[in-house]
Design a protein around this motif. Structure first.
Motif, PDB file in Angstrom:
ATOM      1  N   ARG A 111      35.150  35.953  39.706  1.00 23.00           N
ATOM      2  CA  ARG A 111      35.130  37.423  39.623  1.00 23.00           C
ATOM      3  C   ARG A 111      34.757  38.001  40.991  1.00 23.00           C
ATOM      4  O   ARG A 111      35.356  38.955  41.456  1.00 23.00           O
ATOM      5  N   GLU A 112      33.770  37.383  41.631  1.00 19.91           N
ATOM      6  CA  GLU A 112      33.313  37.862  42.945  1.00 19.91           C
ATOM      7  C   GLU A 112      34.442  37.760  43.977  1.00 19.91           C
ATOM      8  O   GLU A 112      34.636  38.636  44.798  1.00 19.91           O
ATOM      9  N   TRP A 113      35.182  36.655  43.906  1.00 17.27           N
ATOM     10  CA  TRP A 113      36.263  36.423  44.889  1.00 17.27           C
ATOM     11  C   TRP A 113      37.588  37.050  44.463  1.00 17.27           C
ATOM     12  O   TRP A 113      38.567  36.986  45.180  1.00 17.27           O
ATOM     13  N   LYS A 114      37.589  37.566  43.241  1.00 14.24           N
ATOM     14  CA  LYS A 114      38.819  38.134  42.665  1.00 14.24           C
ATOM     15  C   LYS A 114      39.959  37.108  42.668  1.00 14.24           C
ATOM     16  O   LYS A 114      41.054  37.362  43.154  1.00 14.24           O
ATOM     17  N   VAL A 115      39.656  35.933  42.198  1.00 11.92           N
ATOM     18  CA  VAL A 115      40.677  34.881  42.059  1.00 11.92           C
ATOM     19  C   VAL A 115      40.605  34.358  40.631  1.00 11.92           C
ATOM     20  O   VAL A 115      39.591  34.548  39.949  1.00 11.92           O
ATOM     21  N   PRO A 116      41.656  33.695  40.151  1.00 21.83           N
ATOM     22  CA  PRO A 116      41.568  33.083  38.805  1.00 21.83           C
ATOM     23  C   PRO A 116      40.546  31.944  38.801  1.00 21.83           C
ATOM     24  O   PRO A 116      40.418  31.239  39.815  1.00 21.83           O
TER      25      PRO A 116
END
Ligand code: FES
Ligand code: FES
Lengths: 720, 151
Positions: A141-146
């Motif tokens: 979520r922090e990195w905005k990746v799956p």
């Protein structure tokens, strides 16, 4: 969690306002993970089982009692492996008595039956896996990746391709709002990093430094120390006593009558004991005619009763009558004491608002119920702390000493630590039941068993402890290891004769298997000789349908060099027994000294299949310990009862196995079954019959009674 | 008042001369490493060193150690070969007997720096271990004595 936070503060934090009952609970669909209560500031508490602090410390709640069997290491390993924690950051604390920590299978918080790994293998791994997925989700979520692009390993979550990472400690501030996964994915065994490895025990450093706190070592400010005068006769109680002399002793504060004794509360234990010595108690009750001989006679009489059917397949009586070769034999085993090295003790404090107990206990649920009853306080005002246990072996499932501490705490209003003398401990035990068994077995011309009729006369433990488990009047513990006989026997009957005597009985490491394995495995040996077949071959020929047991028998015999010649006066004996879902085979090598009658066991080779192994080093040490425990009973132990009371009072008249009598022990782990088996107890049952069979091989005398004391050996040698 | 030296520290304790050293250590000095097991000198759980010799503190009157050096498990340094070996061999199970085992072993090594098997047996057989760690105790003593890993 701040590094300075005390254990108590941590518990209060971890448990504050927890409204959700159980973190991992069993449903008809298997195990499900629930989230824990709100985390304390800065901590991540994904379930009641673990806490991750900003400083990277992972604290695992151990809801089982550590009595030497290694749960304070093996249970954290289950969590940490799935969590992908850095093992160096893993700590443990013992869980307080609380509904949240009830065993998911039993529904009670207790330790026994070699169940800790069996019952928690999946739940604790799920708790670790759920936390790992939550940490990964937070990083993603922090990195905005799956989340699929992230990976957890060694206390760090990183992105699979990019150079990004967060430590677990860093993630504790980012995990808010992440829901626990409904179905966390467990690792495959190939993915394990900790499970299966010889990880050093977490409890060993403080047990070596001397800092480990056992019940005996608990210190509460303002605490009194109590000694208790217990009745000399089983079942007696105090009628009258005189406090005057005791109260004159320096440091003695209060004399209090208890239902089963009189307690002296003092500033120190020596003062309290001095008080006990001068109470001039008059006792009433008990039966002065109770002794070993009268008990023997009662058991012998009960052996003529037919008892209750515990198992029946085929028609063993007809098989017996038709057989050419048959054998009927009676076996007798004595009452045994637990003799934990730490005598019974407990500390309690009751005020108007609060009750706190510090106990080396195997039975947190039982202790808490007792504390609620005696203090009259509700569950949320009662705190039960479990210390290290200086041995348990089933004795610390009982709450008798806890009751004494609570009654004294209530009467004095002060914290009270009750300490039993060794004599109290020996004479007020819940003994391994004495038992008498008769077996009638028959062979066909091929040397195969055609029928086996087995009768066990034994007092019931379950009738007192878990009356609900009595099936049709049968105590399952009394017939375990026989009613579920592992050998192929087409016609089998097992009858149970319950005998009630005044001698209290309780769980003793390996319970019914501790006696039934001796009977079955001695009988198997005798039948092998009757059939003219090698004892190992004889067992193998009756284990055809059981490849796992077969492999264990094979391994032990091969590793021991079964069949290789030995010098005269020496012998090898074999035994196999499955208990607590674990197969164990043993070969004992003994030398019998014909002059002294002394049996020296020089070497014991063990093969063990307990399924997936969490920590092989702990498994080996449990088997080594169980061999010594079982051997101690086989060679030396018998509770002496005379004039209504227990004579055995200290190691001077109830001695245990000592180093000069301990054998060299080899443990070979066999990979067979795929479900975890127990490990604390299964090493006990086979050793006694293996040794008795070895003594037969050495001197040609059969023993159907224990212990194999020098006196018994000399008597048998005279006959041969 | 009786003066004592325990783990290199001097103490004044208010105890009757026949008070047993074990309870003075445990209750008055707060040193709970030495354990109570039998009270009659038959289990070894209470073993401490008195002037380098292993002694059962449960039957030793405190007056008997006046002017002598008492060492308990807490006073054996963390890097003492026995403590290191005990960890390496993963000796303790419940752990209750272990302080006594280690102090008995320390007394043994003071007397016999390279003990034989029978010297180990005769020195250690007074120390009971209900958990049955004897094999590992032996290995650890051999390791501490620099006699190789396993007996
Ligand atoms: S307590 Fe001192 S020898 Fe047992
Ligand atoms: S380790 Fe438990 S008594 Fe020795």
């Amino acid at each position: 969690m701040s590094p300075k936070m005390s254990r108590r503060e941590f518990l209060q934090h971890a448990l504050a306002g927890t409204g959700i009952a159980v973190a991992v609970t069993m449903t008809p669909l298997g195990y499900r993970v629930f989230s824990a209560a709100d985390a304390a500031a800065g901590e991540f508490v994904p379930s009641v089982w673990l806490t991750i602090a900003p400083n990277e410390t992972v604290t695992v709640m151990v809801a089982k009692s550590e009595m030497g069997q290694g749960v304070s290491t093996s249970l954290p390993m289950l969590v940490a492996d799935e969590l992908e924690a850095n093992w160096g950051s893993v700590r443990f604390v013992f869980a307080p008595a609380d509904d949240k920590f009830r065993d998911p299978v039993w529904g009670t918080q207790a330790t026994g039956g070699s169940t800790s790994i069996r019952h928690l293998y999946e739940p604790l791994r799920l708790a670790g896996a759920a936390a790992r997925e939550m940490l990964i989700a937070a990083a993603a979520r922090e990195w905005k990746v799956p989340a699929e692009e992230c990976l957890a390993a060694n206390g760090v979550v990183r992105h699979k391709r990019k150079l990004k990472s967060f430590s677990f400690g860093q993630l504790t501030s980012m995990v808010a709002g992440i829901a626990p996964p409904a179905k966390p994915k467990l690792k495959t065994p190939q993915e394990f990093r900790l499970i299966g490895k010889e990880i050093p025990r977490l409890d060993v450093p403080e047990k070596v430094s001397g800092a480990a706190i056992f019940g005996m070592d608990v210190k509460v400010p303002g605490m009194l120390v109590a000694a208790v005068a217990h009745p000399p006769l089983i079942g007696a109680h105090p009628a009258s006593y005189s406090s005057a002399a005791a109260l004159k002793i320096k440091g003695v504060r209060q004399i209090i009558k208890l239902p089963k004794g009189v307690a002296v509360c003092a500033d120190s234990l020596p003062a309290a004991r001095g008080g006990v010595d001068v109470l001039k108690i008059k006792w009433e009750g008990g039966d002065p005619k109770l002794d070993n001989a009268s008990l023997d006679a009662r058991f012998a009489k009960a052996l003529n009763e037919s008892g209750i059917k515990a198992k029946e397949t085929g028609d063993p009586a007809t098989a017996f009558n038709a057989a050419a070769k048959k054998l009927e034999a009676t076996f007798s085993l004595p009452y045994l004491a637990h003799a934990t090295m730490e005598p019974m003790n407990c500390t309690a404090h009751i005020t108007a608002e609060r009750c706190e107990v510090w106990a080396p206990t195997q039975n947190q649920t039982g202790v808490k119920a007792m504390a609620e009853k005696i203090s009259g306080l509700p569950a949320d005002k009662v705190l039960v702390n479990t210390t290290y246990l200086g041995g348990g072996f089933g004795r610390r499932f009982e709450t008798d000493v806890v009751e004494e501490a609570l009654l004294l705490a209530k009467a004095t209003g002060k914290p009270v630590k009750v300490i039993w003398a060794r004599e109290d401990d020996f004479r007020n035990d819940f003994y391994r039941p004495m038992n008498l068994s008769r077996v009638a077995a028959s062979l066909d011309s091929q040397g195969k068993i055609t029928g086996w009729q087995h009768k066990v006369v034994c007092p019931s433990i379950f009738a007192r402890v878990f009356p609900d488990t009595m099936k049709n009047g049968v105590d399952q513990a009394a017939v375990e290891g026989v009613a579920n006989l592992d050998y192929d026997v087409p016609n089998l009957s097992v009858n149970y004769v319950r005998i009630d005597t005044p001698v209290p009985v309780g769980f003793w490491r390996s319970v019914g298997s501790s006696h039934n394995a001796f009977v079955v495995e001695t009988m198997m040996d005798e039948l092998a000789y009757l059939a003219g077949v090698d004892p190992v071959e004889f067992r193998l020929s009756h284990l055809g349908g059981n490849p796992n047991a077969y492999a264990v028998v094979k391994t032990a015999s091969m590793r021991a060099g079964w069949g290789k010649p030995l010098p005269s006066g020496k012998g090898r004996g074999f035994a196999f027994h499955r208990s607590f879902d674990t197969n164990v085979a043993m070969v004992a090598e003994v030398a019998v000294d014909r002059k002294s009658g002394r049996v020296k066991v020089s070497r014991v080779v063990c093969a063990v299949d307990c399924g997936p192994v969490v920590n092989p080093e702990i498994v080996r040490s449990q088997i080594e310990g169980a061999v010594c425990f079982g051997l101690s009973a086989a060679l030396k132990e018998r509770v002496e009862i005379a004039a209504g009371g227990v004579v055995s009072g200290n190691f001077s008249n109830y001695d245990l196995l000592r180093m000069n009598e301990a054998p060299r022990i080899e443990v070979h782990l066999v990979k067979g079954q795929d479900k975890p088996g127990g490990i604390g107890e299964p090493g006990v049952p086979p050793i006694a019959p293996a040794v008795a069979n070895a003594v037969f091989a050495a001197i040609g005398a059969r023993f159907r009674e224990l212990p194999l004391s020098p006196k018994a050996i000399l008597k048998a040698l005279k006959k041969t | 008042m009786i003066s004592l030296t325990v783990n290199g520290k001097k103490y004044q304790v208010d105890a009757a001369p026949d008070s047993k050293l074990l309870w003075v250590l445990r209750e008055q000095l707060g040193l709970t490493g030495a354990k109570f097991g039998c009270g009659i000198g038959m289990c070894g759980a209470c073993t401490v060193l008195v002037d380098g010799k292993a002694r059962r503190s449960c039957i030793t009157p405190v007056s008997a150690v006046k002017g002598k050096k008492v060492v308990t498990i807490e006073g054996l340094p963390e890097n003492h070969p026995l403590k290191v070996a005990w960890i390496a061999e993963q000796v303790p199970q419940c752990g209750y007997c272990q302080p006594g085992q280690m102090m008995q072993a320390a007394g043994l090594l003071n007397e016999h720096p390279k003990p034989t098997e029978s010297e180990i047996d005769s020195a250690m057989s007074g120390c009971l271990c209900r958990c049955g760690t004897y094999q590992r105790v032996k290995s650890a003593i051999n390791r501490a004595a620099g006699k190789g890993k396993k007996p």
